[in-house]
Write a protein that holds these residues in place. Sequence first.
Motif, mmCIF file in Angstrom:
data_model
loop_
_atom_site.group_PDB
_atom_site.id
_atom_site.type_symbol
_atom_site.label_atom_id
_atom_site.label_comp_id
_atom_site.label_asym_id
_atom_site.label_seq_id
_atom_site.Cartn_x
_atom_site.Cartn_y
_atom_site.Cartn_z
ATOM 1 N N VAL A 252 0.823 -1.199 0.000
ATOM 2 C CA VAL A 252 0.000 0.000 0.000
ATOM 3 C C VAL A 252 0.860 1.253 0.000
ATOM 4 C CG1 VAL A 252 -1.684 1.308 1.341
ATOM 5 C CG2 VAL A 252 -1.910 -1.169 1.141
ATOM 6 N N PHE A 253 1.949 1.238 0.719
ATOM 7 C CA PHE A 253 2.785 2.412 0.842
ATOM 8 C C PHE A 253 3.913 2.383 -0.163
ATOM 9 C CE2 PHE A 253 0.757 1.955 4.953
ATOM 10 C CZ PHE A 253 0.242 3.225 5.100
ATOM 11 N N ALA A 254 4.166 3.542 -0.746
ATOM 12 C CA ALA A 254 5.187 3.658 -1.783
ATOM 13 C C ALA A 254 6.567 3.760 -1.156
ATOM 14 C CB ALA A 254 4.913 4.898 -2.623
ATOM 15 N N TYR B 214 7.124 17.046 2.290
ATOM 16 C CA TYR B 214 6.080 16.077 1.999
ATOM 17 C C TYR B 214 6.701 14.700 1.804
ATOM 18 C CZ TYR B 214 3.635 20.401 0.916
ATOM 19 O OH TYR B 214 3.109 21.660 0.983
ATOM 20 N N SER B 215 6.066 13.688 2.378
ATOM 21 C CA SER B 215 6.488 12.297 2.197
ATOM 22 C C SER B 215 5.559 11.621 1.206
ATOM 23 C CB SER B 215 6.423 11.540 3.524
ATOM 24 O OG SER B 215 7.282 12.113 4.464
ATOM 25 N N LEU B 216 6.115 10.751 0.386
ATOM 26 C CA LEU B 216 5.309 9.984 -0.555
ATOM 27 C C LEU B 216 4.675 8.819 0.185
ATOM 28 C CD1 LEU B 216 4.498 9.597 -3.535
ATOM 29 C CD2 LEU B 216 6.484 8.110 -3.763
ATOM 30 N N VAL B 217 3.344 8.718 0.110
ATOM 31 C CA VAL B 217 2.622 7.635 0.768
ATOM 32 C C VAL B 217 2.297 6.541 -0.236
ATOM 33 C CG1 VAL B 217 0.522 7.016 2.035
ATOM 34 C CG2 VAL B 217 1.652 9.200 2.482
ATOM 35 N N LYS C 295 1.916 5.880 -4.785
ATOM 36 C CA LYS C 295 2.031 6.433 -6.127
ATOM 37 C C LYS C 295 1.813 5.349 -7.157
ATOM 38 C CE LYS C 295 4.853 9.169 -9.218
ATOM 39 N NZ LYS C 295 4.626 8.320 -10.345
ATOM 40 N N THR C 296 1.000 5.699 -8.161
ATOM 41 C CA THR C 296 0.830 4.874 -9.352
ATOM 42 C C THR C 296 1.113 5.783 -10.540
ATOM 43 O OG1 THR C 296 -1.517 5.367 -9.672
ATOM 44 C CG2 THR C 296 -0.987 3.516 -8.209
ATOM 45 N N ASP C 297 0.927 5.273 -11.742
ATOM 46 C CA ASP C 297 1.121 6.106 -12.921
ATOM 47 C C ASP C 297 0.110 7.246 -12.982
ATOM 48 O OD1 ASP C 297 3.221 4.534 -13.728
ATOM 49 O OD2 ASP C 297 2.021 3.321 -15.107
ATOM 50 N N LYS C 298 -1.069 7.042 -12.399
ATOM 51 C CA LYS C 298 -2.147 8.023 -12.529
ATOM 52 C C LYS C 298 -2.544 8.713 -11.236
ATOM 53 C CE LYS C 298 -3.973 5.442 -16.345
ATOM 54 N NZ LYS C 298 -4.364 5.931 -17.578
ATOM 55 N N SER C 299 -1.982 8.326 -10.124
ATOM 56 C CA SER C 299 -2.354 8.956 -8.856
ATOM 57 C C SER C 299 -1.164 9.007 -7.905
ATOM 58 C CB SER C 299 -3.512 8.204 -8.198
ATOM 59 O OG SER C 299 -3.102 6.926 -7.795
ATOM 60 N N MET C 300 -1.277 9.898 -6.932
ATOM 61 C CA MET C 300 -0.204 10.056 -5.954
ATOM 62 C C MET C 300 -0.825 10.594 -4.664
ATOM 63 S SD MET C 300 3.245 12.439 -6.270
ATOM 64 C CE MET C 300 2.390 13.944 -6.708
ATOM 65 N N VAL C 301 -0.314 10.112 -3.537
ATOM 66 C CA VAL C 301 -0.720 10.613 -2.228
ATOM 67 C C VAL C 301 0.533 11.095 -1.515
ATOM 68 C CG1 VAL C 301 -1.831 10.084 -0.020
ATOM 69 C CG2 VAL C 301 -2.635 8.970 -2.116
ATOM 70 N N LEU C 302 0.506 12.353 -1.087
ATOM 71 C CA LEU C 302 1.599 12.920 -0.307
ATOM 72 C C LEU C 302 1.089 13.220 1.096
ATOM 73 C CD1 LEU C 302 3.118 15.548 -2.786
ATOM 74 C CD2 LEU C 302 3.969 13.261 -2.284
#
Length: 131
Positions: A21-23, A105-108, A110-117
Amino acid sequence: MNKIKILLTLSLLFGLSSSAVFADALSSDKDIIGSWFLEYTKKSPEDVAKKSMGMTWVLNNNQLTQKDIPQVRGASYDAPAVDYIVEDGTLKVSILGRAGKFDVYSLVEKTDKSMVLKDNKYGTYMYFIKK
């Protein structure tokens, strides 16, 4: 003894599934270059309350420009570009007018089309989609 083996197996399975789940941490700015639409923010991933944002972050050449920032009254606006760097696995964005100060900001996820910081100062989760 069997209960301990079952608990160890379950904890191992949970550990493996949660890591998917976490990048990984950001390794370079190439991981995030492009235009990202900030849909909403949340206080935690489990929180059902979302705060709509509706702005675009354009990350390119170590510059972040926030575009189409909504206002309560009047038309949306664009913010001046600020510098950013990827350092120690995080995104560090310069704070306009405050030399040497950064929002981190930390990366939580990431996919090719979405990202959660995750905003490391306030703990807010920011949900982006690729434009």
